[in-house]
Enzyme design. Sequence first.
Site, short mmCIF file in Angstrom:
data_model
loop_
_atom_site.label_atom_id
_atom_site.label_comp_id
_atom_site.label_asym_id
_atom_site.label_seq_id
_atom_site.Cartn_x
_atom_site.Cartn_y
_atom_site.Cartn_z
N CYS A 13 10.04 -2.41 -1.54
CA CYS A 13 10.18 -1.00 -1.16
C CYS A 13 11.52 -0.42 -1.60
O CYS A 13 11.61 0.76 -1.96
CB CYS A 13 10.00 -0.83 0.35
SG CYS A 13 11.24 -1.67 1.36
N HIS A 62 12.85 -0.52 6.05
CA HIS A 62 11.93 -0.09 5.00
C HIS A 62 12.54 1.11 4.29
O HIS A 62 13.14 1.99 4.91
CB HIS A 62 10.58 0.28 5.63
CG HIS A 62 9.55 0.71 4.63
ND1 HIS A 62 9.08 -0.12 3.63
CD2 HIS A 62 8.89 1.91 4.48
CE1 HIS A 62 8.16 0.54 2.92
NE2 HIS A 62 8.04 1.77 3.40
#
Length: 347
Positions: A39, A286
């Site tokens: 990510c 994230h």
Amino acid sequence: MSTGISHFFSRLTLENHLFIVDHSQPDGMRGLSNYCLSCCVNSLLQTFSATWEIAELLERWDVAGARGDARNVALHLKRVLEAMRGDLPQLAPHRDFLHCLDQNHFRLNVQHDADEVFLSILNFIHQQMDNRVLAGEIQDLYKISVETHLQCLKCNSIQTETSYMLSLPLYVKEDDNSLEGCMNSFFEHQELKGINSCFCAHCGTKNPSRQGVKLLSLPRILCMNLKRFRNSRGSTHKLDCRVPFPETFDFSQSLQDVFAENFAQNECRYTLYAVVVHSGYAMFGHYTAYVRHRENKCWYYADDSHVQQTSWEEVQRTYGGRHSRTAYMLMYRRDSEEWRPRPELSG
């Protein structure tokens, strides 16, 4: 395993097989699968794709000498950016780029710091491209030239040094912040005493000193890193405090005292075009990205394979405060005449 962690890994597994694409979105807005905790790199690739100047410079690069080099970051970045500009509904292929970074010591299945990866990619490009002119132009897009003054508080002699940065590191305080305030803190004078005392060539000893930084030149692309992570007692924690940032700002009006005497640029107005966002905690988080499209000027939100149109109001929700989705890197483009790469030299 907690519900949150289970959901997180389930999401990673699903994203290796599924993709969500809005077929009405413009060219150059393709999603990227979350492959081996990618990510961070995915979000950076979306910002590189929005930095169309890099793609144009890489297009001019004759890769004959680098073809087949699995460790050449510039080569694989060129290929993945070309793929991301297409209008196909499938996710853009980027695993070769991820494996290339893995061979350059940014391992797969490891969480990385986005600013560290970003700066390393720029340095890999500069080191690994065989066309030194184009490599220099890519680095110049981000180069912030500064003049550092170090004054000895014992003899008042001043040492001056010129250097450059590719990203402006801005320290975030634990209380109220603003982007202008963070930038002012970076450029304000600092007293260096005790173990931080500096060597004075005139005195021949380490003495307390005063350090100041002034701007010599501003780049086409101004990248800022909001330093939200703190190390304390062997652990790292994240500051989710609020840091508002504008969509446009003018250095010459907001920060009049940060320029060196020989600063000669006339245009200092910038417009935000990309934001790298960190969600979660320091050790378990994230990354996603907001990017502004070159043609239609609309904002888009990229969360790995999921890409959708959004709004400036949604970007503002990453200021921080009550939400853990906080802006971590800001990328501004200078408002000036249309950029053109330097003409190629022959002979």
